[in-house]
Design a protein around this motif. Sequence first.
Motif, PDB file in Angstrom:
ATOM      1  N   GLU A 130       1.731   9.708   0.568  1.00 54.66           N
ATOM      2  CA  GLU A 130       0.590  10.572   0.303  1.00 54.66           C
ATOM      3  C   GLU A 130       1.155  11.974   0.212  1.00 54.66           C
ATOM      4  O   GLU A 130       1.636  12.526   1.204  1.00 54.66           O
ATOM      5  N   GLY A 131       1.171  12.533  -0.993  1.00 53.08           N
ATOM      6  CA  GLY A 131       1.796  13.840  -1.183  1.00 53.08           C
ATOM      7  C   GLY A 131       3.271  13.748  -0.834  1.00 53.08           C
ATOM      8  O   GLY A 131       3.953  12.818  -1.242  1.00 53.08           O
ATOM      9  N   PRO A 132       3.759  14.687  -0.013  1.00 59.65           N
ATOM     10  CA  PRO A 132       5.183  14.680   0.323  1.00 59.65           C
ATOM     11  C   PRO A 132       5.551  13.761   1.488  1.00 59.65           C
ATOM     12  O   PRO A 132       6.710  13.639   1.838  1.00 59.65           O
ATOM     13  N   HIS A 133       4.576  13.137   2.114  1.00 54.67           N
ATOM     14  CA  HIS A 133       4.822  12.334   3.314  1.00 54.67           C
ATOM     15  C   HIS A 133       4.813  10.845   3.004  1.00 54.67           C
ATOM     16  O   HIS A 133       3.881  10.324   2.410  1.00 54.67           O
ATOM     17  N   TRP A 134       5.854  10.160   3.465  1.00 55.25           N
ATOM     18  CA  TRP A 134       5.917   8.700   3.362  1.00 55.25           C
ATOM     19  C   TRP A 134       5.295   8.096   4.601  1.00 55.25           C
ATOM     20  O   TRP A 134       5.492   8.589   5.714  1.00 55.25           O
ATOM     21  N   GLN A 135       4.535   7.019   4.428  1.00 55.19           N
ATOM     22  CA  GLN A 135       4.035   6.250   5.555  1.00 55.19           C
ATOM     23  C   GLN A 135       5.043   5.135   5.811  1.00 55.19           C
ATOM     24  O   GLN A 135       5.387   4.386   4.897  1.00 55.19           O
ATOM     25  N   LEU A 136       5.499   5.074   7.045  1.00 51.47           N
ATOM     26  CA  LEU A 136       6.494   4.084   7.454  1.00 51.47           C
ATOM     27  C   LEU A 136       5.904   3.204   8.539  1.00 51.47           C
ATOM     28  O   LEU A 136       5.085   3.651   9.340  1.00 51.47           O
ATOM     29  N   ARG A 137       6.349   1.966   8.561  1.00 52.43           N
ATOM     30  CA  ARG A 137       5.931   1.015   9.592  1.00 52.43           C
ATOM     31  C   ARG A 137       7.179   0.535  10.302  1.00 52.43           C
ATOM     32  O   ARG A 137       8.204   0.283   9.657  1.00 52.43           O
ATOM     33  N   PRO A 138       7.124   0.376  11.627  1.00 54.44           N
ATOM     34  CA  PRO A 138       8.287  -0.134  12.341  1.00 54.44           C
ATOM     35  C   PRO A 138       8.729  -1.490  11.791  1.00 54.44           C
ATOM     36  O   PRO A 138       7.896  -2.294  11.362  1.00 54.44           O
ATOM     37  N   VAL A 139      10.016  -1.725  11.810  1.00 58.89           N
ATOM     38  CA  VAL A 139      10.559  -3.019  11.388  1.00 58.89           C
ATOM     39  C   VAL A 139       9.984  -4.074  12.329  1.00 58.89           C
ATOM     40  O   VAL A 139       9.996  -3.912  13.538  1.00 58.89           O
ATOM     41  N   GLY A 140       9.432  -5.131  11.790  1.00 59.31           N
ATOM     42  CA  GLY A 140       8.816  -6.172  12.610  1.00 59.31           C
ATOM     43  C   GLY A 140       7.330  -5.957  12.829  1.00 59.31           C
ATOM     44  O   GLY A 140       6.674  -6.754  13.464  1.00 59.31           O
TER      45      GLY A 140
END
Length: 72
Positions: free
Chosen positions: A27-37
């Motif tokens: 979203e814009g300059p920010h990536w949404q990340l999810r923990p591995v697993g």
Amino acid sequence: MSEFTPEVGDLVFDEAVRQVGQAMGHEGPHWQLRPVGGGREWDAEGPIRPPTDAERLSAGVAVANGRSRSGL
């Protein structure tokens, strides 16, 4: 955003929190990340980059350890 642009689903290293996560979108300059697993997503506010082999391995071991502790 940094020069590195991952594909959704790629593993990335968030320099701000020093953690490997899976790219879920941006979203814009920010990536949404999810923990591995799995787990709760976070917004990467600092630079992201591809994880090193050691960082990728460490994230995988953490997931395996969590599963063995829970009996899965």
